[in-house]
Design a protein around this motif. Structure first.
Motif, PDB file in Angstrom:
ATOM      1  N   ILE A  80      -4.242 -17.774   5.352  1.00  0.00           N
ATOM      2  CA  ILE A  80      -5.375 -18.461   5.128  1.00  0.00           C
ATOM      3  C   ILE A  80      -6.582 -18.564   6.111  1.00  0.00           C
ATOM      4  O   ILE A  80      -7.617 -18.511   5.983  1.00  0.00           O
ATOM      5  CB  ILE A  80      -5.430 -20.011   4.631  1.00  0.00           C
ATOM      6  CG1 ILE A  80      -4.681 -20.628   5.884  1.00  0.00           C
ATOM      7  CG2 ILE A  80      -4.613 -20.060   3.442  1.00  0.00           C
ATOM      8  CD1 ILE A  80      -4.918 -22.395   5.354  1.00  0.00           C
ATOM      9  N   ARG A  81      -5.975 -17.999   7.317  1.00  0.00           N
ATOM     10  CA  ARG A  81      -6.935 -17.839   8.415  1.00  0.00           C
ATOM     11  C   ARG A  81      -6.173 -16.992   9.868  1.00  0.00           C
ATOM     12  O   ARG A  81      -5.105 -17.390   9.876  1.00  0.00           O
ATOM     13  CB  ARG A  81      -7.337 -19.342   8.968  1.00  0.00           C
ATOM     14  CG  ARG A  81      -8.503 -19.315  10.332  1.00  0.00           C
ATOM     15  CD  ARG A  81      -9.182 -20.517  10.259  1.00  0.00           C
ATOM     16  NE  ARG A  81      -8.965 -21.291  11.453  1.00  0.00           N
ATOM     17  CZ  ARG A  81      -9.189 -21.115  12.595  1.00  0.00           C
ATOM     18  NH1 ARG A  81     -10.032 -20.199  13.142  1.00  0.00           N
ATOM     19  NH2 ARG A  81      -8.918 -22.059  13.606  1.00  0.00           N
ATOM     20  N   VAL A  82      -6.969 -16.404  10.294  1.00  0.00           N
ATOM     21  CA  VAL A  82      -6.532 -15.452  11.312  1.00  0.00           C
ATOM     22  C   VAL A  82      -7.493 -15.919  12.626  1.00  0.00           C
ATOM     23  O   VAL A  82      -8.673 -15.855  12.460  1.00  0.00           O
ATOM     24  CB  VAL A  82      -6.571 -13.910  11.161  1.00  0.00           C
ATOM     25  CG1 VAL A  82      -5.928 -13.295  12.399  1.00  0.00           C
ATOM     26  CG2 VAL A  82      -5.891 -13.586  10.001  1.00  0.00           C
ATOM     27  N   TYR A  83      -6.796 -16.092  13.801  1.00  0.00           N
ATOM     28  CA  TYR A  83      -7.668 -16.444  14.884  1.00  0.00           C
ATOM     29  C   TYR A  83      -7.168 -15.943  16.087  1.00  0.00           C
ATOM     30  O   TYR A  83      -5.957 -16.028  16.475  1.00  0.00           O
ATOM     31  CB  TYR A  83      -7.575 -18.106  15.147  1.00  0.00           C
ATOM     32  CG  TYR A  83      -8.287 -18.637  16.199  1.00  0.00           C
ATOM     33  CD1 TYR A  83      -9.744 -18.362  16.357  1.00  0.00           C
ATOM     34  CD2 TYR A  83      -7.544 -19.059  17.174  1.00  0.00           C
ATOM     35  CE1 TYR A  83     -10.201 -18.954  17.589  1.00  0.00           C
ATOM     36  CE2 TYR A  83      -8.074 -19.555  18.609  1.00  0.00           C
ATOM     37  CZ  TYR A  83      -9.603 -19.501  18.547  1.00  0.00           C
ATOM     38  OH  TYR A  83      -9.896 -19.862  19.729  1.00  0.00           O
ATOM     39  N   GLU A  84      -7.912 -14.919  16.589  1.00  0.00           N
ATOM     40  CA  GLU A  84      -7.659 -14.340  17.937  1.00  0.00           C
ATOM     41  C   GLU A  84      -7.850 -15.314  19.107  1.00  0.00           C
ATOM     42  O   GLU A  84      -8.927 -15.265  19.483  1.00  0.00           O
ATOM     43  CB  GLU A  84      -8.269 -13.032  17.979  1.00  0.00           C
ATOM     44  CG  GLU A  84      -7.846 -12.196  19.288  1.00  0.00           C
ATOM     45  CD  GLU A  84      -8.204 -10.601  19.072  1.00  0.00           C
ATOM     46  OE1 GLU A  84      -7.992  -9.830  20.072  1.00  0.00           O
ATOM     47  OE2 GLU A  84      -8.811 -10.264  18.223  1.00  0.00           O
ATOM     48  N   LYS A  85      -6.895 -15.713  19.703  1.00  0.00           N
ATOM     49  CA  LYS A  85      -7.013 -16.716  20.912  1.00  0.00           C
ATOM     50  C   LYS A  85      -7.303 -16.020  22.174  1.00  0.00           C
ATOM     51  O   LYS A  85      -8.148 -16.301  22.766  1.00  0.00           O
ATOM     52  CB  LYS A  85      -5.706 -17.459  21.196  1.00  0.00           C
ATOM     53  CG  LYS A  85      -5.347 -18.377  20.026  1.00  0.00           C
ATOM     54  CD  LYS A  85      -4.203 -19.000  20.383  1.00  0.00           C
ATOM     55  CE  LYS A  85      -4.449 -20.078  21.640  1.00  0.00           C
ATOM     56  NZ  LYS A  85      -3.176 -20.848  21.683  1.00  0.00           N
ATOM     57  N   ASN A  86      -6.834 -14.901  22.341  1.00  0.00           N
ATOM     58  CA  ASN A  86      -7.129 -13.946  23.518  1.00  0.00           C
ATOM     59  C   ASN A  86      -6.372 -12.571  23.255  1.00  0.00           C
ATOM     60  O   ASN A  86      -5.936 -12.154  21.828  1.00  0.00           O
ATOM     61  CB  ASN A  86      -6.536 -14.693  24.656  1.00  0.00           C
ATOM     62  CG  ASN A  86      -5.010 -14.837  24.658  1.00  0.00           C
ATOM     63  OD1 ASN A  86      -4.141 -14.045  24.207  1.00  0.00           O
ATOM     64  ND2 ASN A  86      -4.529 -16.239  24.867  1.00  0.00           N
ATOM     65  N   THR A  87      -6.505 -11.688  24.376  1.00  0.00           N
ATOM     66  CA  THR A  87      -5.957 -10.394  23.937  1.00  0.00           C
ATOM     67  C   THR A  87      -4.240 -10.235  23.861  1.00  0.00           C
ATOM     68  O   THR A  87      -4.043  -9.112  23.309  1.00  0.00           O
ATOM     69  CB  THR A  87      -6.408  -9.279  25.061  1.00  0.00           C
ATOM     70  OG1 THR A  87      -5.817  -9.876  26.201  1.00  0.00           O
ATOM     71  CG2 THR A  87      -7.891  -9.385  25.357  1.00  0.00           C
ATOM     72  N   LYS A  88      -3.696 -11.472  23.869  1.00  0.00           N
ATOM     73  CA  LYS A  88      -2.319 -11.408  23.775  1.00  0.00           C
ATOM     74  C   LYS A  88      -1.769 -12.366  22.850  1.00  0.00           C
ATOM     75  O   LYS A  88      -0.481 -12.308  22.420  1.00  0.00           O
ATOM     76  CB  LYS A  88      -1.523 -11.684  25.264  1.00  0.00           C
ATOM     77  CG  LYS A  88      -1.804 -10.905  26.369  1.00  0.00           C
ATOM     78  CD  LYS A  88      -1.086 -11.089  27.477  1.00  0.00           C
ATOM     79  CE  LYS A  88      -1.286 -10.349  28.440  1.00  0.00           C
ATOM     80  NZ  LYS A  88      -0.701 -10.629  29.730  1.00  0.00           N
ATOM     81  N   GLU A  89      -2.563 -13.087  22.013  1.00  0.00           N
ATOM     82  CA  GLU A  89      -1.991 -14.012  21.122  1.00  0.00           C
ATOM     83  C   GLU A  89      -3.184 -13.883  19.789  1.00  0.00           C
ATOM     84  O   GLU A  89      -4.277 -14.020  19.934  1.00  0.00           O
ATOM     85  CB  GLU A  89      -2.062 -15.384  21.533  1.00  0.00           C
ATOM     86  CG  GLU A  89      -1.373 -15.757  22.642  1.00  0.00           C
ATOM     87  CD  GLU A  89      -1.232 -16.936  23.087  1.00  0.00           C
ATOM     88  OE1 GLU A  89      -0.031 -17.409  23.294  1.00  0.00           O
ATOM     89  OE2 GLU A  89      -2.189 -17.678  23.137  1.00  0.00           O
ATOM     90  N   LEU A  90      -2.477 -13.937  18.635  1.00  0.00           N
ATOM     91  CA  LEU A  90      -3.330 -13.791  17.413  1.00  0.00           C
ATOM     92  C   LEU A  90      -2.483 -14.890  16.616  1.00  0.00           C
ATOM     93  O   LEU A  90      -1.303 -15.006  16.359  1.00  0.00           O
ATOM     94  CB  LEU A  90      -3.144 -12.573  16.626  1.00  0.00           C
ATOM     95  CG  LEU A  90      -3.934 -12.454  15.537  1.00  0.00           C
ATOM     96  CD1 LEU A  90      -5.484 -12.289  15.766  1.00  0.00           C
ATOM     97  CD2 LEU A  90      -3.492 -11.144  14.425  1.00  0.00           C
ATOM     98  N   GLU A  91      -3.227 -15.922  16.011  1.00  0.00           N
ATOM     99  CA  GLU A  91      -2.737 -16.860  15.287  1.00  0.00           C
ATOM    100  C   GLU A  91      -3.114 -16.589  13.808  1.00  0.00           C
ATOM    101  O   GLU A  91      -4.086 -16.368  13.391  1.00  0.00           O
ATOM    102  CB  GLU A  91      -3.318 -18.131  15.626  1.00  0.00           C
ATOM    103  CG  GLU A  91      -2.837 -18.977  16.921  1.00  0.00           C
ATOM    104  CD  GLU A  91      -3.530 -20.406  16.950  1.00  0.00           C
ATOM    105  OE1 GLU A  91      -3.216 -21.006  18.142  1.00  0.00           O
ATOM    106  OE2 GLU A  91      -4.279 -20.747  16.272  1.00  0.00           O
ATOM    107  N   LEU A  92      -1.601 -16.777  12.885  1.00  0.00           N
ATOM    108  CA  LEU A  92      -1.987 -16.540  11.721  1.00  0.00           C
ATOM    109  C   LEU A  92      -1.660 -18.161  10.946  1.00  0.00           C
ATOM    110  O   LEU A  92      -0.461 -18.650  11.142  1.00  0.00           O
ATOM    111  CB  LEU A  92      -0.795 -15.616  11.045  1.00  0.00           C
ATOM    112  CG  LEU A  92      -0.848 -14.297  11.538  1.00  0.00           C
ATOM    113  CD1 LEU A  92       0.485 -13.439  10.943  1.00  0.00           C
ATOM    114  CD2 LEU A  92      -2.090 -13.573  11.019  1.00  0.00           C
TER     115      LEU A  92
END
Length: 104
Positions: A80-92
Motif C-alpha cells: 500500500i506504500r513504498v518508502y525509500e528510507k535511504n540508498t540501502k533501505e526500501l520499506e514496503l
C-alpha cells in the motif's frame, strides 16, 4: 538483518479487444527482507484513509521492480506504500489481502 524470505509478485494484466481486463500470469521472485511491525503513527495515518497496514518489509531498493503483492509464509499482502528510507533501505508497507486475492 535481511534474513526473512518473501516473494514479490507482479500480476501480468492484459486487455482483450473489448477492453476487458484479463489476468494472465504471475511473476514471482524470492528475495530476503527484514520484517517489522507497523509503527503506531503509520497505522493511524493509514486507518484515516481506509487502509489497514499490517507489516513492513525492508528490502534492498534495487530488488524492487514495482510489484504490488508480497507473499510471506502462507499469506499474501498488498503493497500500500513504498518508502525509500535511504540508498540501502526500501520499506514496503503492506496490508493483508482478503481471500488472498488482489486485482492488481
Amino acid at each position: 538483518m535481511r534474513s526473512t524470505p518473501i516473494f514479490l509478485i507482479y500480476k501480468v494484466i492484459e486487455e482483450n479487444e473489448l477492453g476487458d481486463v484479463i489476468h494472465k500470469d504471475e511473476i514471482k521472485r524470492e528475495i530476503l527482507a527484514e520484517k517489522k511491525s507497523i509503527r503506531q503513527s503509520e497505522f493511524y495515518q493509514a486507518a484515516g484513509n481506509g487502509l489497514k497496514p499490517e507489516l513492513t518489509f525492508i528490502i534492498w531498493p534495487h530488488e524492487y521492480q514495482g510489484e504490488t503483492i508480497v507473499e510471506y509464509g502462507k499469506k499474501r499482502y498488498k503493497v500500500i506504500r513504498v518508502y525509500e528510507k535511504n540508498t540501502k533501505e526500501l520499506e514496503l508497507i503492506c496490508e493483508g489481502l482478503v481471500n488472498q486475492h488482489a486485482g492488481s
